[in-house]
Design a protein around this motif. Structure first.
Motif, mmCIF file in Angstrom:
data_model
loop_
_atom_site.group_PDB
_atom_site.id
_atom_site.type_symbol
_atom_site.label_atom_id
_atom_site.label_comp_id
_atom_site.label_asym_id
_atom_site.label_seq_id
_atom_site.Cartn_x
_atom_site.Cartn_y
_atom_site.Cartn_z
ATOM 1 N N UNK A 68 52.442 25.187 35.338
ATOM 2 C CA UNK A 68 51.970 23.842 35.680
ATOM 3 C C UNK A 68 52.037 22.918 34.460
ATOM 4 N N UNK A 69 51.647 23.455 33.290
ATOM 5 C CA UNK A 69 51.651 22.612 32.094
ATOM 6 C C UNK A 69 53.071 22.301 31.659
ATOM 7 N N UNK A 70 53.911 23.318 31.697
ATOM 8 C CA UNK A 70 55.306 23.145 31.304
ATOM 9 C C UNK A 70 55.974 22.071 32.162
ATOM 10 N N UNK A 71 55.648 22.095 33.447
ATOM 11 C CA UNK A 71 56.234 21.189 34.433
ATOM 12 C C UNK A 71 55.623 19.803 34.405
ATOM 13 N N UNK A 72 54.427 19.708 33.828
ATOM 14 C CA UNK A 72 53.657 18.488 33.999
ATOM 15 C C UNK A 72 54.415 17.293 33.431
ATOM 16 N N UNK A 73 54.409 16.236 34.197
ATOM 17 C CA UNK A 73 55.108 15.030 33.768
ATOM 18 C C UNK A 73 54.122 13.883 33.600
ATOM 19 N N UNK A 74 53.126 13.827 34.472
ATOM 20 C CA UNK A 74 52.249 12.673 34.530
ATOM 21 C C UNK A 74 51.417 12.508 33.248
ATOM 22 N N UNK A 75 50.734 13.565 32.831
ATOM 23 C CA UNK A 75 49.886 13.457 31.643
ATOM 24 C C UNK A 75 50.707 13.125 30.391
ATOM 25 N N UNK A 76 51.821 13.815 30.128
ATOM 26 C CA UNK A 76 52.633 13.405 28.973
ATOM 27 C C UNK A 76 53.110 11.962 29.081
ATOM 28 N N UNK A 77 53.470 11.545 30.292
ATOM 29 C CA UNK A 77 53.961 10.179 30.485
ATOM 30 C C UNK A 77 52.921 9.160 30.036
ATOM 31 N N UNK A 78 51.662 9.476 30.314
ATOM 32 C CA UNK A 78 50.609 8.523 29.994
ATOM 33 C C UNK A 78 50.180 8.609 28.535
ATOM 34 N N UNK A 79 50.094 9.849 28.028
ATOM 35 C CA UNK A 79 49.454 10.010 26.726
ATOM 36 C C UNK A 79 50.421 10.067 25.552
ATOM 37 N N UNK A 80 51.686 10.345 25.774
ATOM 38 C CA UNK A 80 52.617 10.481 24.648
ATOM 39 C C UNK A 80 53.586 9.304 24.627
ATOM 40 N N UNK A 81 53.615 8.575 23.520
ATOM 41 C CA UNK A 81 54.496 7.407 23.421
ATOM 42 C C UNK A 81 55.596 7.582 22.390
ATOM 43 N N UNK A 82 55.391 8.488 21.467
ATOM 44 C CA UNK A 82 56.281 8.601 20.326
ATOM 45 C C UNK A 82 57.270 9.743 20.599
ATOM 46 N N UNK A 83 58.546 9.455 20.422
ATOM 47 C CA UNK A 83 59.579 10.437 20.769
ATOM 48 C C UNK A 83 59.309 11.809 20.152
ATOM 49 N N UNK A 84 58.755 11.833 18.947
ATOM 50 C CA UNK A 84 58.593 13.133 18.295
ATOM 51 C C UNK A 84 57.464 13.954 18.915
ATOM 52 N N UNK A 85 56.623 13.320 19.767
ATOM 53 C CA UNK A 85 55.582 14.086 20.445
ATOM 54 C C UNK A 85 55.984 14.460 21.871
ATOM 55 N N UNK A 86 57.162 14.036 22.308
ATOM 56 C CA UNK A 86 57.567 14.236 23.701
ATOM 57 C C UNK A 86 57.649 15.714 24.072
ATOM 58 N N UNK A 87 57.259 15.989 25.318
ATOM 59 C CA UNK A 87 57.528 17.313 25.867
ATOM 60 C C UNK A 87 58.890 17.263 26.558
ATOM 61 N N UNK A 88 59.380 18.428 27.002
ATOM 62 C CA UNK A 88 60.719 18.493 27.574
ATOM 63 C C UNK A 88 60.849 17.586 28.798
ATOM 64 N N UNK A 89 59.817 17.579 29.659
ATOM 65 C CA UNK A 89 59.918 16.774 30.885
ATOM 66 C C UNK A 89 60.090 15.293 30.552
ATOM 67 N N UNK A 90 59.350 14.848 29.532
ATOM 68 C CA UNK A 90 59.418 13.446 29.145
ATOM 69 C C UNK A 90 60.773 13.137 28.508
ATOM 70 N N UNK A 91 61.274 14.081 27.725
ATOM 71 C CA UNK A 91 62.579 13.898 27.087
ATOM 72 C C UNK A 91 63.677 13.799 28.148
ATOM 73 N N UNK A 92 63.565 14.627 29.180
ATOM 74 C CA UNK A 92 64.569 14.591 30.254
ATOM 75 C C UNK A 92 64.575 13.229 30.924
#
Lengths: 297, 315
Positions: free
Chosen positions: A225-249
């Motif tokens: 669930x965490x690996x897949x999660x898109x919504x929370x990273x989308x809201x809380x991570x703004x800086x490319x170097x903090x991106x998770x894979x889902x956000x990078x995709x």
């Protein structure tokens, strides 16, 4: 089918032989249906896998699953497709997911142990409230949580994604563990209590070691669930170097996708790989997890 | 306490009693509450507190930077009278739920029935059908879906074999929502597993008795299997409906975060996200969240109330 049955039995003259033949026909039909459905289900995934290995020019020219020549170009161009390479994003996703797994297992099992085994005033009341949060749409707490984390200075770090797991916010896993703990014979901890064991020792030395199956199930589901999660990273991570894979995709789709499809597909395949590996190794556990929680609601 | 301990000899007596009450209270409740401590912090800090706050915010204008300004029922009034995007997002979400949930459950149940005949290779089939529902929520799958249903995508290439010229499914407002429904139906694996587990709970002697009485397969399904399976159908329907209302990622990725074409994939959650994090109308977004909560609560409540008329509970 029902109209055919009597005729078959008359022709063979034997009820059992007719039944056997009819069963075989039905079984063949069922297998054909299931195999057809399986192909339909898997085709999109296989197509993406094959597309990720194709030379860019060939991606849309053929829909055959076997590429005419295997090219790793997509994997190299995709890996370096954004201004930071994908090892950063994979590392981020792994850090977040592992921290969430640890948090969820620790916090949920403590909570579940209290609900399943300890006597205290208001236990049923708190348990009912905990179950009540199961159905709560996340959106209702979203904005105040965001404001809270913003004021704490946590936005643009992993803390908003990870810290809640250490506070047992996933009622589903608490419930899963309570159900499992209740199945462990009470005589075990009563005997330990007689010998003067503290609740903490009972939790640590008796419950946890016996709960390996439910802990594994909860751990794997949390990871996925965490690996897949898109919504929370989308809201809380703004800086490319903090991106998770889902956000990078997602950034990949927005920026370079039109020119680098094979790169996009290659990174998509890699992002699914950890889930797929977990699925291969723990398939039975995952399926049992779904079946049992489903039945007990 | 203080009044009673005026007497000189009462003090040691009282002191001896008070700690024992406390220690008894502690030994009866302390460990439980200590174990619950992390949960309490999360429950009050991240659930109850935010629920109360968001209820308050839903009656305000709040943009994160300036303090929230009380506007009474304005947000709710605007939603139901002057916001066509709210109505559209509600329509899209309801259409999505109304079509995807029954279709998904129908597939899940029919495949489960097929597999429950004691088929050879059951574990393999089950794994294959389950895999998409495990992967389906990922961004990667939404990316794939965008390609599959594109104008020059795989689906249209397949249709071209039969001489059918398919539309550009994703960019056509009449078909875009259906690609998302298809994606949801593709993930029928987990309700299927729950159905399989439910089918296995049905006692074999019921089937034997029914077929000895000469009931046809069809009749057995309607009179034995389905009634006994209604608790599972009920459970699956509730879970899938709530999940449907909360669905976000596929619509976001496939429409590039816009809900386009012509707001045809503007899911309710997507609209809420836009209001909160693109336009920073946090008060209005909170009101949207409360309406979502109300819908989910009403739906669940009505389901449970009506369930006793159609859900079969034995013993």
């Amino acid at each position: 089918m029902t109209t055919e049955a009597p005729r078959l039995t008359i022709v063979t003259g034997q009820v059992t032989a007719g039944r056997v033949a009819r069963r075989r026909v039905i079984s063949v039909v069922a297998h054909v249906l299931l195999i057809g459905a399986s192909i339909l289900m898997l085709y999109p995934l296989l197509w993406m896998l094959s597309a990720s290995f194709r030379p860019e020019a060939e991606i849309f020219s053929s829909n055959s699953l076997i590429p005419s020549s295997v090219s790793l170009h997509g994997y190299s161009s995709g890996w370096f497709g954004l201004s930071r390479s994908f090892d950063v994003f994979f590392l981020n996703s792994f850090i977040v997911s592992i921290l969430c797994v640890i948090g969820n297992l620790a916090a949920c099992s403590l909570t579940a142990f209290a609900f399943a085994r300890l006597e205290f005033w208001g236990r049923r009341f708190w348990f009912a409230l905990m179950l009540g949060t199961l159905m709560l749409p996340y959106q209702v707490v979203l904005i105040p949580q965001y404001v809270l984390f913003l004021k704490l200075g946590w936005v643009n770090s992993f803390l908003p994604l990870v810290v809640p797991k250490y506070l047992a916010v996933d009622a589903f896993f608490i419930f899963l563990m309570v159900q499992f703990f209740r199945g462990i014979p009470r005589e075990l901890d009563e005997a330990a209590m007689m010998d003067g064991c503290s609740p903490w020792r009972i939790y640590f030395k008796i419950m946890l070691p016996l709960s390996l199956p439910v802990m594994t199930t909860a751990g794997i589901f949390t990871f996925i669930f965490t690996w897949d999660d898109f919504f929370a990273p989308l809201i809380y991570l703004n800086d490319l170097k903090t991106y998770t894979v889902t956000l990078a995709l997602r950034t990949f789709v927005d920026s370079t996708a039109e020119s680098n499809w094979s790169g996009l597909f290659a990174m998509s395949i890699l992002s699914l790989l950890p889930i797929f590996v977990l699925f291969l190794f723990f398939q039975r556990l995952l399926i049992e997890g779904i079946a049992t929680t489903g039945m007990k609601r | 306490m203080t009044a009673r301990s005026i007497g000189a000899d009462a003090a040691p007596y009282g002191r001896a009693v008070v700690p024992s009450v406390w220690s008894r209270l502690w030994s009866a409740n302390g460990p439980g509450y200590l174990f619950l401590l992390p949960w309490f912090i999360g429950f009050f800090g991240l659930t109850v507190g935010p629920i109360v706050t968001s209820f308050y915010l839903s009656f305000t204008n709040f943009d994160l930077l300036t303090p929230a300004e009380w506007v009474g029922f304005d947000n709710y009034a605007r939603m139901f009278t002057a916001d066509p995007k709210f109505a559209q997002s509600m329509r899209v979400t309801l259409l999505f739920v109304v079509f995807s949930v029954p279709l998904k459950l129908a597939f899940a149940l029919s495949i489960a029935l097929l597999l429950n005949r004691g088929m050879r290779g059951l574990p393999i089939y089950r794994a294959i059908f389950y895999l998409p529902s495990l992967l389906g929520a990922s961004v990667a799958i939404a990316v794939l879906w965008r390609q599959l249903f594109a104008g020059d995508g795989v689906v249209n290439d397949f249709l071209a074999i039969f001489g059918i010229q398919g539309p550009s499914w994703i960019s056509n407002p009449r078909t875009s929502l259906w690609t998302l429904i298809a994606l949801a139906v593709w993930q029928f694996g987990s309700p299927m597993i729950i159905f399989l587990a439910g089918l296995r709970q049905i006692p074999v002697d019921l089937y034997e008795a029914a077929s000895l009485d000469g009931a046809s397969k069809w009749r057995i399904f309607w009179k034995v299997t389905l009634p006994l399976l209604t608790p599972v159908v009920f459970f699956n329907a509730i879970i899938q409906t709530i999940e449907g209302f909360k669905s976000f990622t596929p619509a976001f990725i496939i429409s590039g975060g816009t809900g386009n074409p012509v707001n045809s994939t503007l899911f309710y959650t997507l609209y809420l996200y836009q209001e909160a994090f693109a336009f920073f109308r946090m008060g209005y977004a909170s009101a949207l969240a409360w309406v979502l909560l109300a819908i989910v609560a009403i739906f669940t409540g009505v389901s449970f109330l009506t369930s006793r008329y159609w859900v079969h509970y034995d013993d």
